[in-house]
Design an enzyme around this catalytic site. Structure first.
Site, PDB file in Angstrom:
ATOM      1  N   LYS A  25       0.870  -1.180   0.000  1.00 37.82           N
ATOM      2  CA  LYS A  25       0.000   0.000   0.000  1.00 37.82           C
ATOM      3  C   LYS A  25       0.905   1.229   0.000  1.00 37.82           C
ATOM      4  O   LYS A  25       1.932   1.245   0.709  1.00 37.82           O
ATOM      5  CB  LYS A  25      -0.879  -0.043   1.248  1.00 37.82           C
ATOM      6  CG  LYS A  25      -1.922   1.068   1.336  1.00 37.82           C
ATOM      7  CD  LYS A  25      -2.815   0.873   2.564  1.00 37.82           C
ATOM      8  CE  LYS A  25      -3.890   1.939   2.682  1.00 37.82           C
ATOM      9  NZ  LYS A  25      -4.790   1.732   3.843  1.00 37.82           N
ATOM     10  N   SER A  31      -9.667   1.977   2.930  1.00 37.16           N
ATOM     11  CA  SER A  31      -8.808   2.736   2.062  1.00 37.16           C
ATOM     12  C   SER A  31      -7.802   1.896   1.278  1.00 37.16           C
ATOM     13  O   SER A  31      -7.160   2.413   0.369  1.00 37.16           O
ATOM     14  CB  SER A  31      -8.039   3.758   2.911  1.00 37.16           C
ATOM     15  OG  SER A  31      -7.218   3.086   3.861  1.00 37.16           O
ATOM     16  N   SER A  90      -9.958  -0.567   7.061  1.00 37.26           N
ATOM     17  CA  SER A  90      -9.416  -0.499   5.692  1.00 37.26           C
ATOM     18  C   SER A  90      -8.702  -1.738   5.182  1.00 37.26           C
ATOM     19  O   SER A  90      -8.284  -1.769   4.029  1.00 37.26           O
ATOM     20  CB  SER A  90      -8.477   0.687   5.561  1.00 37.26           C
ATOM     21  OG  SER A  90      -9.237   1.866   5.497  1.00 37.26           O
TER      22      SER A  90
END
Ligand code: GLN
Length: 483
Positions: free
Chosen positions: A76, A151, A175
């Site tokens: 990420k 997210s 997330s």
């Protein structure tokens, strides 16, 4: 080749069926071909990947082994990667090349993992749809008109579309688990303090926790093994030995006490999801689990508390992005105040600005007691509810989300509507508990997740329950059409 899980890749590499370099080339080509539909990557790191793959192959040839040695993954884009753009999904950090590797990145690299790239995400990890990224929305491979969740939407979409077997992600209010649910993956948020936050760009420091996103519990165990552990660079890291997560996957569920909170099945839950959750409960009963109704009476206060605490911490954490030291700087500032105002106004998107304002307000003199302090008290009540429940049960089960993935743009004009979708996930962050989401079926062709929560440091128990469930169901093996 792209259909293989991490566990299958590890076996294939060990049996010399293929090399890490071959696999890496196949996946990089697949990303180049298919990702334009999804937008799941912000940066591809082809050169680094091939270099790491060759090095892993050489280590294997020298007799080394390990489940992550030569395994392709992605990070990420809020994990700092030395010399590589680490954008956090924001224009603010579009030109930021991290000067060092996050602990998680360094640990996985040392274990021999191959980094294919950096995945798209909601700006500064604020969101549940991956629509707030400065690099554009990510699409859900199960239906390109729907969001992949957020997210960590880029990590989720990429793994779900078989662009790679697993990726790192972070979970501040859901997330990891929510995008796992929306894309038919298994995702684990570890206990707060289990995985180092050093080099993980902070959103809300008391809630943020890194963890694995993969297709199976078995793969989450492999990736978590490489991520977890004490780190003296992170003052909230906990010095607790890391168990062998793969070793307990085979344990029997006979006699496992599963608590199902009655508050979970309220009006806001899509009845079709409720039915799938009931099916998963029955499945686990067949495997020997004992079901018990429990209560989490303060659950209804969790969303308002979270949406005070998280923005409060964010407003503080994001004050470092001022256009002076790093990040976006406006053109020709007239004076210092103008520099701050325009750099931040231009660098941050609407959702980030909203959270900074809410947080600064909640922390300001005169409002601190009314909002921030009260939210902290609720946080304790939420934790106490869990502590009481875990006196009676080993695991808590429920839906991961009240609804399946919504259409792109559907909640853009109403941020609170999106906040309400976090109802089942944020309590684990407030209490610091580990939580896992695993595939439980489909509604209108869109995946649904079931969430499991456990006491502190019982990640192994979550992975064990999920693995046993996955040995007896095939939801997690379903592949989105076109991928
Ligand atoms: N949806 C939540 C938020 O917007 C959680 C995000 C996260 O876990 N990073 O804050």
């Amino acid at each position: 080749m792209h259909q293989m899980t991490l566990a299958e890749i590890a076996r294939g590499l060990a049996d010399k069926k293929f090399s890490s370099e071959e696999l890496t080339k196949v996946l990089l080509a697949r990303i180049t071909q298919l990702d334009p539909q999804l937008n799941s990557f912000i940066s591809l790191t082809e050169e680094l990947a091939l270099e790491q793959a060759k090095a892993a192959d050489a280590r294997r040839a020298n007799g080394e082994s390990g489940a992550l040695l030569g395994a392709p993954i992605a990070h990420k884009d809020l994990f700092c990667t030395q010399g590589i753009r680490t954008s956090c999904g924001s224009k603010m950090l579009d030109n930021f090349k991290a000067p060092y590797d996050a602990t998680v990145v360094a640990k996985l690299a040392a274990a021999g993992a191959v980094t294919l790239g950096k995945t798209n995400m909601d700006e500064f990890a604020m969101g549940s749809a991956n629509e707030s990224s400065w690099y554009g929305a990510v699409k859900n491979p199960w239906n390109l008109e729907h969001v992949p969740g957020g997210s960590s939407g880029g990590s989720a979409a990429a793994v779900a579309a078989r662009l790679l077997p697993a990726a790192t992600a972070t979970d501040t209010g859901g997330s990891i688990r929510q995008p796992a649910a929306f894309t038919n993956l298994t995702g684990l948020k570890p206990t707060y303090g289990r995985v180092s936050r050093w080099g993980m760009i902070a959103y809300a420091s008391s809630l943020d926790q890194g963890g694995p996103l993969a297709r199976t519990a078995e793969d989450c165990a492999i990736l978590l093994q490489g991520m977890a552990g004490f780190d003296q660079n992170d003052s909230t890291s906990i010095d607790e030995p890391v168990p062998d997560y793969s070793a307990s996957l085979g344990d029997s569920l006979q006699g496992l006490r599963i608590g199902v909170p009655k508050e979970y099945f309220s009006a806001g839950l899509d009845p079709r999801i409720a039915e799938l959750i009931q099916n998963s409960i029955q499945q686990l009963q067949k495997l020997g689990a004992v079901i018990k109704e429990i209560s989490l009476p303060n659950m209804q206060h969790a969303i308002p508390a979270y949406y005070v605490i998280a923005p409060a911490e964010a407003s503080s954490n994001l004050s470092r992005f001022d256009g002076v030291r790093f990040g976006h700087r406006c053109e020709n500032p007239a004076n210092l105040i103008d520099l701050y105002k325009r750099s931040r106004g231009e660098g941050f998107g609407a959702e980030v600005q909203r959270r900074i304002m809410v947080g600064a307000y909640a922390l300001s003199a005169g409002y601190y007691d009314a909002y921030y302090l009260k939210a902290q008290k609720i946080r304790r009540l939420v934790k106490n509810d869990f502590m009481a429940a875990f006196n009676e049960v080993d695991v808590i089960l429920g839906p991961t989300t009240p609804n399946p993935a919504w259409k792109l743009g559907a909640k853009n004009s109403d941020p609170v509507a999106a906040y309400l979708e976090d109802v089942y996930t944020i309590t684990a962050n407030l209490a610091g508990l580990p939580g896992l989401s695993m595939p439980a079926g489909f509604v209108d062709g869109l995946p649904v997740g079931v969430q499991l929560l456990a006491p502190y440091f019982q990640e192994g128990r979550l992975l064990n329950v999920a693995h046993q469930y996955q040995l007896n169901t095939d939801w997690h093996t379903r592949t989105p059409t076109g991928f």
